[in-house]
Design an enzyme around this catalytic site. Structure first.
Site, PDB file in Angstrom:
ATOM      1  N   THR A  31       0.848  -1.197   0.000  1.00 19.87           N
ATOM      2  CA  THR A  31       0.000   0.000   0.000  1.00 19.87           C
ATOM      3  C   THR A  31       0.884   1.249   0.000  1.00 19.87           C
ATOM      4  OG1 THR A  31      -1.559  -1.282   1.310  1.00 19.87           O
ATOM      5  CG2 THR A  31      -2.013   1.074   1.096  1.00 19.87           C
ATOM      6  N   ALA A  85      -0.727  -1.242   7.341  1.00 17.42           N
ATOM      7  CA  ALA A  85      -1.033  -2.104   8.491  1.00 17.42           C
ATOM      8  C   ALA A  85      -1.688  -3.381   7.972  1.00 17.42           C
ATOM      9  CB  ALA A  85      -1.956  -1.398   9.473  1.00 17.42           C
ATOM     10  N   ASP A  86      -1.606  -4.415   8.807  1.00 18.39           N
ATOM     11  CA  ASP A  86      -2.238  -5.693   8.455  1.00 18.39           C
ATOM     12  C   ASP A  86      -3.635  -5.805   9.046  1.00 18.39           C
ATOM     13  OD1 ASP A  86       0.133  -6.787   7.109  1.00 18.39           O
ATOM     14  OD2 ASP A  86       0.998  -6.600   9.102  1.00 18.39           O
ATOM     15  N   GLY A  98       3.561  -7.669   8.635  1.00 21.36           N
ATOM     16  CA  GLY A  98       3.373  -8.623   7.533  1.00 21.36           C
ATOM     17  C   GLY A  98       4.544  -8.562   6.556  1.00 21.36           C
ATOM     18  N   GLU A 105       9.702   0.003  11.754  1.00 24.10           N
ATOM     19  CA  GLU A 105       8.445   0.770  11.661  1.00 24.10           C
ATOM     20  C   GLU A 105       8.049   1.346  13.019  1.00 24.10           C
ATOM     21  OE1 GLU A 105       6.292  -1.438   7.887  1.00 24.10           O
ATOM     22  OE2 GLU A 105       6.037  -2.302   9.860  1.00 24.10           O
ATOM     23  N   LYS A 123      -8.606  -4.575   5.812  1.00 21.80           N
ATOM     24  CA  LYS A 123      -7.736  -4.547   7.001  1.00 21.80           C
ATOM     25  C   LYS A 123      -8.497  -4.155   8.274  1.00 21.80           C
ATOM     26  CE  LYS A 123      -4.002  -5.295   4.508  1.00 21.80           C
ATOM     27  NZ  LYS A 123      -2.956  -4.319   4.314  1.00 21.80           N
TER      28      LYS A 123
HETATM   29  C1  5RP Z   1       5.375  -4.267   7.029  1.00 22.68           C
HETATM   30  C2  5RP Z   1       4.031  -3.818   7.444  1.00 22.68           C
HETATM   31  C3  5RP Z   1       3.108  -3.386   6.364  1.00 22.68           C
HETATM   32  O1  5RP Z   1       2.801  -2.050   6.551  1.00 22.68           O
HETATM   33  C4  5RP Z   1       1.875  -4.238   6.428  1.00 22.68           C
HETATM   34  O2  5RP Z   1       2.277  -5.585   6.291  1.00 22.68           O
HETATM   35  C5  5RP Z   1       0.885  -3.879   5.331  1.00 22.68           C
HETATM   36  O3  5RP Z   1       1.397  -4.228   4.093  1.00 22.68           O
HETATM   37  P1  5RP Z   1       0.510  -4.177   2.774  1.00 22.68           P
HETATM   38  O4  5RP Z   1       0.206  -2.739   2.529  1.00 22.68           O
HETATM   39  O5  5RP Z   1       1.391  -4.798   1.731  1.00 22.68           O
HETATM   40  O6  5RP Z   1      -0.725  -5.007   3.024  1.00 22.68           O
HETATM   41  O7  5RP Z   1       3.683  -3.764   8.593  1.00 22.68           O
HETATM   42  O8  5RP Z   1       6.102  -4.764   8.115  1.00 22.68           O
END
Ligand code: 5RP
Length: 230
Positions: A31, A85-86, A98, A105, A123
């Protein structure tokens, strides 16, 4: 609007908050990728910013995009961070990691005056830990003992800690550590669990972010929605 478009509109909306002269924390993930592309275009159009990346992969994309980069040593305070975020609950608590970048972070989030989280609507969750396992970064030494301790600390609630990548090909983070993905039955008290897990020897950091996100920007099929100030 499909998921990819939801990610894109949320990420691009976040870049509207970026002003000339800002120090910008650059999150990690698919994202945030769209935010990096947009920020790159803005920089090429003359916007003067400095980015501080949360991962080697983000550093690579930001460099390709021509975004000037620096470090927390030079800029200990970040104006705005854009990150993904997940899982996100109604209190703007998050599960992250994730993309295996949770340690950097959380350091960047902690140094930020404002944390903008960009997500697609999949999410959003009523209770954290119901749709995504909680990533926990641990040192390699004695990882099996750390895994057992993690399984124990979860007490009554279901928590099964699995080594990301498996024992044959474990994922190694940018910090040289492993990730245990902890499958919960829901995390009713994220603030307590965040502290509890970090108290286990061998745990570097976990992916629960409580009271850190100022604004969550959600791309939905009908457009942008917000949680928090905007
Ligand atoms: C990486 C993270 C990411 O921000 C989280 O996994 C979201 O990723 P995506 O936008 O690909 O779903 O925490 O450590």
């Amino acid at each position: 609007m499909n998921t990819e478009t939801q990610k894109k509109i949320a990420a691009e909306k976040a870049t509207e908050k970026i002003r000339a002269g800002m120090v910008v924390g650059l999150g990690t993930g698919s994202t945030v990728y769209y935010a990096l592309l947009k920020l790159g275009a803005m920089v090429r159009d003359g916007l003067k910013i400095v980015g501080i990346p949360t991962s080697v992969s983000t550093e690579k994309v930001a460099t390709e995009q021509g975004i000037p980069l620096s470090t927390l040593a030079v800029y200990p305070t970040i104006d705005v961070t854009i990150d993904g975020a997940d899982e996100v609950d109604a209190h703007r608590n998050l599960i992250k990691g994730g993309g295996a970048a949770l340690v950097r972070e959380k350091i960047i989030a902690n140094a930020s005056k404002r944390l903008l989280i960009v997500v697609d609507e999949s999410k959003v969750s009523r209770v954290l830990g119901t749709s995504f396992p909680l990533p926990v970064e641990i040192v390699q030494f004695g990882w099996e003992a750390t895994q057992k301790a993690l399984n124990r600390v979860c007490g009554q609630s279901l928590c099964e800690a699995k080594l990301r990548g498996g024992i044959q090909h474990p994922l190694i983070t940018d910090n040289g550590n492993y990730i245990l993905d902890c499958h919960f039955d829901g995390i009713a008290e994220p603030e307590q669990v965040e502290l509890q897990l970090n108290n286990i020897p061998g745990v570097v950091e976990n992916g629960i972010f409580v009271n850190r996100a100022d604004t969550v920007i959600i791309g939905t099929p009908s457009g942008i929605q917000y949680m928090g100030a905007h």
